[in-house]
Design a protein around this motif. Structure first.
Motif, PDB file in Angstrom:
ATOM      1  N   THR A 142      -2.065  -4.730   8.094  1.00  0.00           N
ATOM      2  CA  THR A 142      -0.678  -5.086   8.421  1.00  0.00           C
ATOM      3  C   THR A 142       0.231  -5.213   7.210  1.00  0.00           C
ATOM      4  N   GLU A 143      -0.305  -5.089   6.012  1.00  0.00           N
ATOM      5  CA  GLU A 143       0.511  -5.222   4.801  1.00  0.00           C
ATOM      6  C   GLU A 143       1.575  -4.116   4.745  1.00  0.00           C
ATOM      7  N   PRO A 144       2.651  -4.329   3.965  1.00  0.00           N
ATOM      8  CA  PRO A 144       3.667  -3.290   3.820  1.00  0.00           C
ATOM      9  C   PRO A 144       3.053  -1.984   3.319  1.00  0.00           C
ATOM     10  N   VAL A 145       3.428  -0.877   3.971  1.00  0.00           N
ATOM     11  CA  VAL A 145       2.944   0.458   3.606  1.00  0.00           C
ATOM     12  C   VAL A 145       4.151   1.375   3.441  1.00  0.00           C
ATOM     13  N   LEU A 146       4.169   2.115   2.352  1.00  0.00           N
ATOM     14  CA  LEU A 146       5.220   3.103   2.106  1.00  0.00           C
ATOM     15  C   LEU A 146       4.626   4.502   2.162  1.00  0.00           C
ATOM     16  N   ALA A 147       5.274   5.401   2.959  1.00  0.00           N
ATOM     17  CA  ALA A 147       4.930   6.819   2.993  1.00  0.00           C
ATOM     18  C   ALA A 147       6.131   7.601   2.490  1.00  0.00           C
ATOM     19  N   TRP A 148       5.923   8.603   1.616  1.00  0.00           N
ATOM     20  CA  TRP A 148       7.070   9.189   0.923  1.00  0.00           C
ATOM     21  C   TRP A 148       7.147  10.720   0.935  1.00  0.00           C
ATOM     22  N   LEU A 178       0.853  -1.172   0.000  1.00  0.00           N
ATOM     23  CA  LEU A 178       0.000   0.000   0.000  1.00  0.00           C
ATOM     24  C   LEU A 178       0.899   1.234   0.000  1.00  0.00           C
ATOM     25  N   GLY A 179       0.454   2.292  -0.655  1.00  0.00           N
ATOM     26  CA  GLY A 179       1.238   3.514  -0.728  1.00  0.00           C
ATOM     27  C   GLY A 179       0.423   4.716  -0.299  1.00  0.00           C
ATOM     28  N   VAL A 180       1.058   5.608   0.466  1.00  0.00           N
ATOM     29  CA  VAL A 180       0.428   6.855   0.900  1.00  0.00           C
ATOM     30  C   VAL A 180       1.446   7.978   0.770  1.00  0.00           C
ATOM     31  N   ALA A 181       0.981   9.207   0.852  1.00  0.00           N
ATOM     32  CA  ALA A 181       1.902  10.337   0.844  1.00  0.00           C
ATOM     33  C   ALA A 181       2.439  10.594   2.249  1.00  0.00           C
ATOM     34  N   HIS A 182       1.534  10.714   3.212  1.00  0.00           N
ATOM     35  CA  HIS A 182       1.921  11.165   4.545  1.00  0.00           C
ATOM     36  C   HIS A 182       1.953  10.022   5.556  1.00  0.00           C
ATOM     37  N   ILE A 183       2.818  10.153   6.531  1.00  0.00           N
ATOM     38  CA  ILE A 183       2.903   9.163   7.612  1.00  0.00           C
ATOM     39  C   ILE A 183       1.576   9.044   8.336  1.00  0.00           C
ATOM     40  N   ALA A 238       6.193   6.139  12.805  1.00  0.00           N
ATOM     41  CA  ALA A 238       6.199   5.321  11.589  1.00  0.00           C
ATOM     42  C   ALA A 238       7.089   4.093  11.763  1.00  0.00           C
ATOM     43  N   ILE A 239       8.272   4.291  12.325  1.00  0.00           N
ATOM     44  CA  ILE A 239       9.176   3.154  12.539  1.00  0.00           C
ATOM     45  C   ILE A 239       8.543   2.155  13.493  1.00  0.00           C
ATOM     46  N   ARG A 240       7.936   2.659  14.568  1.00  0.00           N
ATOM     47  CA  ARG A 240       7.301   1.784  15.545  1.00  0.00           C
ATOM     48  C   ARG A 240       6.169   0.968  14.917  1.00  0.00           C
ATOM     49  N   ALA A 241       5.475   1.572  13.933  1.00  0.00           N
ATOM     50  CA  ALA A 241       4.342   0.909  13.289  1.00  0.00           C
ATOM     51  C   ALA A 241       4.749   0.094  12.063  1.00  0.00           C
ATOM     52  N   ASN A 242       6.059  -0.054  11.838  1.00  0.00           N
ATOM     53  CA  ASN A 242       6.559  -0.832  10.698  1.00  0.00           C
ATOM     54  C   ASN A 242       6.091  -0.250   9.367  1.00  0.00           C
ATOM     55  N   VAL A 243       6.162   1.076   9.269  1.00  0.00           N
ATOM     56  CA  VAL A 243       5.846   1.783   8.025  1.00  0.00           C
ATOM     57  C   VAL A 243       7.139   2.072   7.292  1.00  0.00           C
ATOM     58  N   ASP A 244       7.223   1.698   6.025  1.00  0.00           N
ATOM     59  CA  ASP A 244       8.389   2.023   5.211  1.00  0.00           C
ATOM     60  C   ASP A 244       8.376   3.521   4.881  1.00  0.00           C
ATOM     61  N   LEU A 245       9.589   4.094   4.772  1.00  0.00           N
ATOM     62  CA  LEU A 245       9.701   5.524   4.553  1.00  0.00           C
ATOM     63  C   LEU A 245      10.521   5.818   3.311  1.00  0.00           C
ATOM     64  N   GLY A 246       9.956   6.620   2.409  1.00  0.00           N
ATOM     65  CA  GLY A 246      10.721   7.103   1.276  1.00  0.00           C
ATOM     66  C   GLY A 246      11.591   8.266   1.737  1.00  0.00           C
ATOM     67  N   VAL A 247      12.860   8.250   1.378  1.00  0.00           N
ATOM     68  CA  VAL A 247      13.780   9.321   1.778  1.00  0.00           C
ATOM     69  C   VAL A 247      14.587   9.757   0.563  1.00  0.00           C
ATOM     70  N   SER A 248      14.964  11.054   0.567  1.00  0.00           N
ATOM     71  CA  SER A 248      15.688  11.549  -0.604  1.00  0.00           C
ATOM     72  C   SER A 248      16.650  12.679  -0.289  1.00  0.00           C
ATOM     73  N   GLY A 249      16.835  13.026   0.986  1.00  0.00           N
ATOM     74  CA  GLY A 249      17.733  14.128   1.324  1.00  0.00           C
ATOM     75  C   GLY A 249      17.804  14.320   2.815  1.00  0.00           C
ATOM     76  N   TRP A 250      17.357  15.499   3.284  1.00  0.00           N
ATOM     77  CA  TRP A 250      17.405  15.825   4.712  1.00  0.00           C
ATOM     78  C   TRP A 250      16.682  14.798   5.574  1.00  0.00           C
ATOM     79  N   ASP A 251      15.637  14.175   5.022  1.00  0.00           N
ATOM     80  CA  ASP A 251      14.813  13.256   5.807  1.00  0.00           C
ATOM     81  C   ASP A 251      15.566  11.997   6.228  1.00  0.00           C
ATOM     82  N   LEU A 252      16.630  11.635   5.525  1.00  0.00           N
ATOM     83  CA  LEU A 252      17.406  10.456   5.908  1.00  0.00           C
ATOM     84  C   LEU A 252      17.940  10.615   7.331  1.00  0.00           C
ATOM     85  N   GLU A 253      18.543  11.774   7.633  1.00  0.00           N
ATOM     86  CA  GLU A 253      19.099  11.989   8.967  1.00  0.00           C
ATOM     87  C   GLU A 253      18.014  12.034  10.035  1.00  0.00           C
TER      88      GLU A 253
END
Length: 426
Positions: free
Chosen positions: A82-88, A65-70, A99-114
């Protein structure tokens, strides 16, 4: 073709056929196989209801499943999905820790990595991240000249046990215009970025760049995962090609009932600005939907179906209402008897289309469905009985195939469908 009876009419409603959602997911899964499908349910599933749509999509074989916001991802988790979910799409205020606690995958591309790493360190729990490369769309995504260093930072954090690089992704800019060369350019940049990451040691699970138009027109862009948004809701991303021609079924029907009706003389002005005047004595019908409900104010000429006939909206769309001119063209009954008649703005086969409203508004079908407001209750039906047809064989597969598809993990299979139901959302 026989269609299911809708629940008793409400003052106004958006009827969502979950069977159409499942049909579209099954069909698109067939089109992109062996790649898997990510069902994009951002923006409340383009106005269809995120939780209900997500459940229907997963039951039809969507693997992600894919969403924009956490916050959207957390709402799915709260609903028990419970299926894999990506927020970007993130801001500095994003709840990365939740998001990490809820096992949500996170799209990262810059400042958000840190920021993600900081949250993972505090929780002592690794994050699952997808690294995004900007291949030409110019929104978020790591610039090409910074990509190698960005990948290196992510791998260093992975060595510390703070994250796992799950995927590499990007997004198309013009895949809805299949003959434009920019899509080829983006694909090559994406392949190059994947190669850089893999050479650096990334052991990813998935690569994904294709949206609905990419899924339908570019088999070479399927990779491991395809993000399906508009197509899941049964709409075509291509100008000049209908949903039916793509094997898709529109899932949303927006309808109401006539609120008032009256006979008027010639030269009667209609709505704010009086930009429309009747050409002859006629009957005007008031439709109780307006721009506060998500109907574009500029959509004069948008189609409304009453008793099987289609009438254009005349005059400006107001906040709560709009007017159609019945023009004495065969609709039966006196003005008072027409009050309460069903009025359909758009829906599936035999009804006006979302595309016609998009044309009237000078917009796109994505916007029309996603802006239908909360004042319009969602009513859920299921037109496919248990064990109903779910076949995809023989359905058209969009445009002529491009180069052969990249190999990918085996696609999901179709589960058994649910029993028929009709439930109105609160």
């Amino acid at each position: 073709m026989n269609y299911p009876e809708f629940p008793a009419p409400a003052e106004r409603t958006a009827v969502i056929d979950l069977a159409a959602i499942r049909h579209n997911v099954r069909h698109l899964s067939h089109v992109v196989s062996p790649a898997r499908v990510m069902a994009v349910v951002k923006a409340d599933a383009y106005g269809h209801g995120a939780v209900e749509t997500a459940r229907a999509a997963v039951s039809a074989g969507a693997a992600w499943l894919g969403v924009a916001h956490i916050s959207e991802a957390l709402a799915l988790r709260t609903a028990g999905i419970t299926e894999p979910v990506l927020a970007w799409l993130h801001t500095r205020e994003a709840e990365f820790g939740e998001a990490i606690r809820a096992n949500v995958d996170l799209g990262v591309s810059g400042w958000d990595l840190e920021e993600v790493v900081a949250a993972a360190r505090e929780l002592e729990m690794p994050a699952r991240v997808h690294l995004k490369i900007d291949t030409g769309l110019g929104r978020n995504g790591c610039p090409e000249d910074l990509w190698e260093a960005f990948v290196g930072r992510a791998l260093a954090y992975q060595e510390e046990g703070l994250l796992r690089v799950v995927g590499i992704f990007s997004h198309f800019a013009v895949a809805d215009e299949p003959h434009r060369p920019e899509t080829d350019e983006q694909l090559q940049k994406f392949r190059d970025a994947v190669a850089v990451a893999e050479d650096a040691g990334v052991d990813r699970e998935v690569r994904h760049i294709a949206n609905t138009p990419g899924a339908l027109s570019r088999p070479d862009a399927h990779f491991d995962l395809v993000r399906i948004g508009l197509g899941m809701y049964g709409l075509s991303p291509f100008a000049g090609q209908t949903s039916a021609e793509l094997g898709l079924r529109p899932a949303m029907t927006v309808k109401t009932t006539i609120a008032a009706c009256k006979e008027v003389p010639a030269d009667q002005g209609v709505s704010y600005g009086l930009h429309y005047r009747t050409q002859e004595p006629t009957t005007l019908a008031l439709i109780p939907l307006g721009y506060a409900d998500g109907i574009p104010r500029v959509a004069t000429g948008g189609p409304v179906q009453v008793d099987g006939q289609v009438y254009p909206v005349v005059g400006r769309v107001a906040m709560d209402q709009m007017v159609i001119d019945l023009r004495r063209t065969g609709i039966a009954g006196t003005p008072d008897s027409l009050v309460g008649r069903e009025a359909v703005l758009f829906g599936g086969e035999g009804q006006p289309s979302v595309d016609e409203w998009a044309s009237a508004a000078g917009s796109i079908n994505y916007e029309i469905i996603s802006r239908i407001g909360g004042r319009v209750p969602r009513t859920y039906i299921d037109s496919e009985p248990r064990g109903g047809a779910g076949d995809t064989e023989g359905l058209p597969i969009a445009l002529e195939a491009a180069p052969e598809s990249t190999t990918a993990p085996e696609g999901a299979t179709d589960p058994e469908t649910h029993a028929a139901q009709a439930v109105e959302a609160p």
